[in-house]
Design a protein around this motif. Sequence first.
Motif, PDB file in Angstrom:
ATOM      1  N   GLU A 276      20.372  11.998 113.625  1.00 53.93           N
ATOM      2  CA  GLU A 276      20.786  12.753 114.799  1.00 53.93           C
ATOM      3  C   GLU A 276      21.081  11.852 115.986  1.00 53.93           C
ATOM      4  OE1 GLU A 276      19.315  16.474 115.459  1.00 53.93           O
ATOM      5  OE2 GLU A 276      18.970  16.872 113.353  1.00 53.93           O
TER       6      GLU A 276
ATOM      7  N   SER B 238      24.777  11.338 115.654  1.00 53.54           N
ATOM      8  CA  SER B 238      25.586  12.536 115.446  1.00 53.54           C
ATOM      9  C   SER B 238      26.209  13.055 116.736  1.00 53.54           C
ATOM     10  CB  SER B 238      24.743  13.636 114.797  1.00 53.54           C
ATOM     11  OG  SER B 238      23.739  14.069 115.685  1.00 53.54           O
TER      12      SER B 238
ATOM     13  N   ILE C  31      25.594  19.666 110.669  1.00 52.70           N
ATOM     14  CA  ILE C  31      26.005  18.649 111.639  1.00 52.70           C
ATOM     15  C   ILE C  31      27.475  18.302 111.433  1.00 52.70           C
ATOM     16  CG2 ILE C  31      25.689  16.222 112.302  1.00 52.70           C
ATOM     17  CD1 ILE C  31      22.681  16.669 111.902  1.00 52.70           C
TER      18      ILE C  31
END
Length: 134
Positions: A32, A35, A96
């Motif tokens: 993350e 991302s 995502i």
Amino acid sequence: MCTSLNNIRLQKHLIVSIIAALFCALFAAVYEAFSFGVYSYFMLFSFVVPLLGCSLPYSIMIYKSRINPGIISLRLWNSGIAALTVGSIIQGVIEIYGTTNHLVIIYAIAGGALCAGGFGLWLADRRRTAALLE
């Protein structure tokens, strides 16, 4: 089988499940971070599956030290938890990425079936051992 040998086996599984939960948390944090601010709750909380699915029951079994599960039921249970964890991570990656896939449900079905099989074998072992002890 000796109770202490079962406790040693459960302690090893407990350590592995804690390491798996830490790995999932680290993987989610790194994934993350790259991302660009997009996140998924499936990815964020993927560490909860091995933590609550393995670490909590194994620590209770070690503490209680009653009739512990056999190796087959342990392997089925661990395989089910692994399938649920991988399914959670895959679902997080897909979210995502910004798309959907209906085939991810197979991980949940397979994980649930494997966990149910492991739990059923554990109950059968427990009943058989309790009948022998009487």
